[in-house]
Scaffold this motif. Structure first.
Motif, PDB file in Angstrom:
ATOM      1  N   LEU A   1      -0.273  -4.831   4.634  1.00  0.00           N
ATOM      2  CA  LEU A   1      -1.175  -4.962   5.967  1.00  0.00           C
ATOM      3  C   LEU A   1      -0.636  -5.732   7.224  1.00  0.00           C
ATOM      4  N   GLU A   2       0.341  -6.513   6.754  1.00  0.00           N
ATOM      5  CA  GLU A   2       0.951  -7.265   7.688  1.00  0.00           C
ATOM      6  C   GLU A   2       2.085  -6.368   8.404  1.00  0.00           C
ATOM      7  N   GLU A   3       2.767  -5.482   7.562  1.00  0.00           N
ATOM      8  CA  GLU A   3       3.623  -4.574   8.005  1.00  0.00           C
ATOM      9  C   GLU A   3       2.941  -3.441   8.773  1.00  0.00           C
ATOM     10  N   PHE A   4       1.792  -3.052   8.129  1.00  0.00           N
ATOM     11  CA  PHE A   4       1.303  -2.083   9.210  1.00  0.00           C
ATOM     12  C   PHE A   4       0.599  -2.665  10.544  1.00  0.00           C
ATOM     13  N   ALA A   5       0.148  -3.862  10.292  1.00  0.00           N
ATOM     14  CA  ALA A   5      -0.249  -4.512  11.771  1.00  0.00           C
ATOM     15  C   ALA A   5       0.976  -4.711  12.683  1.00  0.00           C
TER      16      ALA A   5
ATOM     17  N   ILE B   1       0.845  -1.178  -0.201  1.00  0.00           N
ATOM     18  CA  ILE B   1      -0.022  -0.016   0.016  1.00  0.00           C
ATOM     19  C   ILE B   1       0.856   1.073   0.004  1.00  0.00           C
ATOM     20  N   HIS B   2       0.699   2.217  -0.969  1.00  0.00           N
ATOM     21  CA  HIS B   2       1.475   3.248  -1.022  1.00  0.00           C
ATOM     22  C   HIS B   2       0.820   4.439  -0.136  1.00  0.00           C
ATOM     23  N   TRP B   3       1.724   4.978   0.622  1.00  0.00           N
ATOM     24  CA  TRP B   3       1.217   6.054   1.678  1.00  0.00           C
ATOM     25  C   TRP B   3       2.343   7.085   1.622  1.00  0.00           C
TER      26      TRP B   3
END
Length: 252
Positions: A217-221, A179-181
């Motif tokens: 998502l796993e890295e965000f988590a 996911i680009h942010w």
């Protein structure tokens, strides 16, 4: 150089003003409430034009008079993204302004089809209408999701933090996709960099793409857990076909 920032009192508008004034640019603000402007955060501005509504034509005409460039940082609502955006653009066009930075921060418009993602329909419509009817070439920026939206219901996976542990829902292999942010201060600095670039100053417009980072998502988590100590539950809701069926049958 005098720059008009429409929506100057917003989260991004405030940062844009600070980035511009810190580089010696003059800034004029356009907004509904002068009292919301904190010049300790934005830097001292040239003037502030109060607009009663997005279709306050006299205010728009006053705001664009004599400026060298316009940055549209309106709040992301359907009306402002299209109607308000276009009225501001036309006012700038009539005033002879050839540098217009469109309210386009997000995902690349040329990679999204009309009707594919409702939120972007208004941006696509604006881009196409201007291309067909004006000689002014706006600047469009692609920065992904704003960082302050990542850990919320509108972020990737639609974070649910109402229970004992945060939950992220995903379909297909969405947990593996990057996911680009971008962080808002980065976006503001990049915008002013682009505004001062040779091609934009020459009125060539263009599409610019950049990002602060890209994460799954796993890295965000994992980041959430590291910062808060709370375990995040990733919940697989089904295939992409299941998601498509859900979207089509959802009440509107």
């Amino acid at each position: 150089m005098l720059v008009l920032i429409a929506g100057i009192t917003g989260n991004l508008g405030t940062r844009l003003a600070k980035a511009a004034t810190s580089r010696g640019l003059q800034v004029r603000g356009l907004g509904r409430d002068r009292t919301k402007l904190d010049e300790k955060r934005t830097g001292i501005i040239e003037s502030f034009v109060t607009s009663q509504t997005y279709y306050d034509i006299p205010a728009l005409e006053t705001a664009v008079k004599g400026v060298d460039a316009v940055i549209c940082a309106y709040s992301p609502t359907a009306i402002l993204d299209l109607e308000g955006h276009l009225l501001l653009f036309r006012a700038a066009e009539r005033a002879g302004v050839t540098i217009f930075l469109a309210s386009s921060w997000g995902h690349p418009l040329d990679k999204i089809s009309f009707g594919e993602y409702e939120h972007y329909d208004t941006h696509i419509a604006f881009k196409q209408q201007v291309a067909m009817t004006s000689s002014v070439k706006p600047v469009f920026m692609n920065v992904g999701i704003f960082a302050d939206l990542l850990y919320g219901p509108f972020g990737p996976g639609g974070w649910d933090t109402t229970g004992l542990n945060p939950i992220i829902e995903y379909w297909g292999q969405g947990n593996k996709r990057k996911i680009h942010w971008s962080e808002l201060n980065d976006v503001a600095e990049w915008t002013i960099d682009i505004l001062q670039s040779k091609d934009v100053q020459a009125g060539k417009g263009g599409i610019y793409q950049m990002q602060s980072g890209a994460s799954t998502l796993e890295e965000f988590a994992a980041t959430w857990t590291k910062v808060t100590g709370e375990e995040v539950h990733l919940v697989h809701r089904g295939s992409l076909e299941d998601l498509e069926s859900l979207v089509y049958t959802a009440p509107r």
